[in-house]
Write an enzyme that holds these catalytic residues in place. Structure first.
Site, short mmCIF file in Angstrom:
data_model
loop_
_atom_site.label_atom_id
_atom_site.label_comp_id
_atom_site.label_asym_id
_atom_site.label_seq_id
_atom_site.Cartn_x
_atom_site.Cartn_y
_atom_site.Cartn_z
CG ASP A 82 34.28 36.67 37.98
OD1 ASP A 82 34.06 35.72 37.22
OD2 ASP A 82 35.12 36.63 38.92
N GLY A 181 41.35 30.49 44.28
CA GLY A 181 42.24 30.73 45.42
C GLY A 181 43.61 30.09 45.27
N GLY A 209 39.53 29.94 38.14
CA GLY A 209 40.50 29.45 39.12
C GLY A 209 41.85 29.18 38.48
CB SER A 211 45.66 32.25 40.39
OG SER A 211 45.15 33.48 39.95
CG ASN A 230 37.68 33.95 34.67
OD1 ASN A 230 37.74 34.29 33.50
ND2 ASN A 230 36.55 33.82 35.32
P1 13P Z 1 41.66 32.68 40.83
O1 13P Z 1 41.46 33.67 41.92
O2 13P Z 1 41.92 31.31 41.34
O3 13P Z 1 42.65 33.15 39.83
O4 13P Z 1 40.24 32.56 40.06
C1 13P Z 1 39.72 33.69 39.43
C2 13P Z 1 38.35 33.42 38.89
O5 13P Z 1 38.02 32.33 38.46
C3 13P Z 1 37.42 34.55 38.85
O6 13P Z 1 36.16 34.17 38.37
O1 G3H Z 2 35.81 33.95 41.44
C1 G3H Z 2 36.10 34.64 42.41
C2 G3H Z 2 36.93 35.84 42.19
O2 G3H Z 2 38.24 35.59 42.63
C3 G3H Z 2 36.30 37.02 42.89
O3 G3H Z 2 36.43 36.92 44.27
O4 G3H Z 2 34.17 37.42 45.17
O5 G3H Z 2 36.24 37.77 46.55
O6 G3H Z 2 35.72 39.30 44.64
P1 G3H Z 2 35.59 37.91 45.22
ZN ZN Z 3 35.57 32.18 38.88
#
Ligand code: 13P
Ligand code: G3H
Ligand code: ZN
Length: 284
Positions: A82, A181, A209, A211, A230
């Site tokens: 990711d 976030g 993003g 969530s 995601n």
């Molecule tokens: P969220 O943490 O907002 O669900 O986003 C996840 C994400 O995009 C990881 O690449």
């Molecule tokens: O896109 C971001 C994901 O939530 C991963 O977050 O870099 O803190 O592991 P992280």
């Molecule tokens: Zn992301």
């Protein structure tokens, strides 16, 4: 079952009109929660590790954990990097067991993003590894930006068309109003832009993003061609809140399993709900 690539999962998703969940894992319990949820829903699933997760757990540990899960599982599982921004890290993942990578060149110029994404595809594709790229800037909710600044970060549909034609990338992450976030208000997605990008590029679209995005907005995004969704923050919340509740219930508890077990169960439940929402239940 051996690992599959993300592209292997998004082809059938395209044909079936659903999206596959991509869930972030940092440790054994979250990895198990993702696999348990996918198995309970008989759904394909993407387990993804960020560069931060790799620094925390170790690349070899992540690959080994997910490989054990995939070998024992009846549902198809992809292991995806990711937001790979560091080319050396992307290469390490390609050569050491990941089945898919994201190269995130969204902070650089369009030309550099094209050049570097192509370099990753040249390394990955002969090895059966699929590549996701990002165009536009998906910020964090903590980046205090105005509405105008936000729109300036959105993916430009014409640039997206040019980017996909020039790179041949397998899937494209776009900026249409989501952020990483916990949202302060309710996110507003630019569906018109999504529709245009999708029609101009023809590739499966990835929503980051996700969530905290309302269910009806997720369903609409899927109807417009989002095929990978995601989720990290909602898993973190479920996991940590369940752990906190277990600690509050029994402050004298010193057995980590009594705290991490309920956290794993809570994460499994949230992931199952997401899988059902994305429409991939029963598609394994
Ligand atoms: P969220 O943490 O907002 O669900 O986003 C996840 C994400 O995009 C990881 O690449
Ligand atoms: O896109 C971001 C994901 O939530 C991963 O977050 O870099 O803190 O592991 P992280
Ligand atoms: Zn992301």
């Amino acid at each position: 079952m051996a690992f599959v690539s993300v592209a292997d999962l998004l082809g059938p998703a395209e044909a079936g009109g659903y999206a596959v969940g991509a869930f972030n894992a940092n440790n054994m319990e979250i990895t198990q929660a993702i696999v348990r949820a996918a198995e309970a829903e008989n759904s394909p699933v993407i387990i993804q590790a960020s560069q931060g997760a790799i620094t925390y757990a170790g690349l070899d540990y992540i690959v080994a954990m997910v490989r054990v899960a995939a070998d024992k599982s009846k549902v198809p599982i992809a292991l995806h990097l990711d937001h790979g921004t560091d080319m050396e890290q992307v290469e390490r993942c390609i050569f050491h067991g990941f089945s898919s990578v994201m190269y995130d060149g969204s902070k650089g110029s369009l030309e550099d993003n094209i050049t570097l994404t192509r370099r990753v595809i040249e390394l990955a594709r002969p090895r059966g590894i699929s590549v996701e790229a990002e165009l536009g800037k998906i910020g964090g909710v903590e980046d205090n930006v105005s509405v105008d600044e936000k729109e300036a970060m959105y993916t430009d549909p014409d640039e997206a068309e040019r980017f996909v034609a020039a790179t041949g990338v397998d899937s494209l992450a776009i900026a249409i109003g989501t952020a990483h976030g916990q949202y302060k208000g309710e996110p507003k997605l630019d569906f018109e832009r999504l529709d245009k990008i999708r029609r101009l590029t023809g590739v499966p679209i990835v929503l980051h993003g996700s969530s905290g995005v309302p269910d009806d907005a997720i369903l609409k995004a899927v109807s417009l061609g989002v095929r990978k969704i995601n989720i990290d923050t909602n898993i973190r919340e479920a996991f940590v809140w369940a752990m906190q509740a277990a600690m509050e219930k029994n402050p004298k508890e010193i057995d980590p399993r009594k705290l991490l077990g309920p956290a794993r169960d809570a994460a499994t439940e949230v992931i199952r709900e997401k899988i059902r929402l994305f429409g991939s239940s029963g598609r394994a």
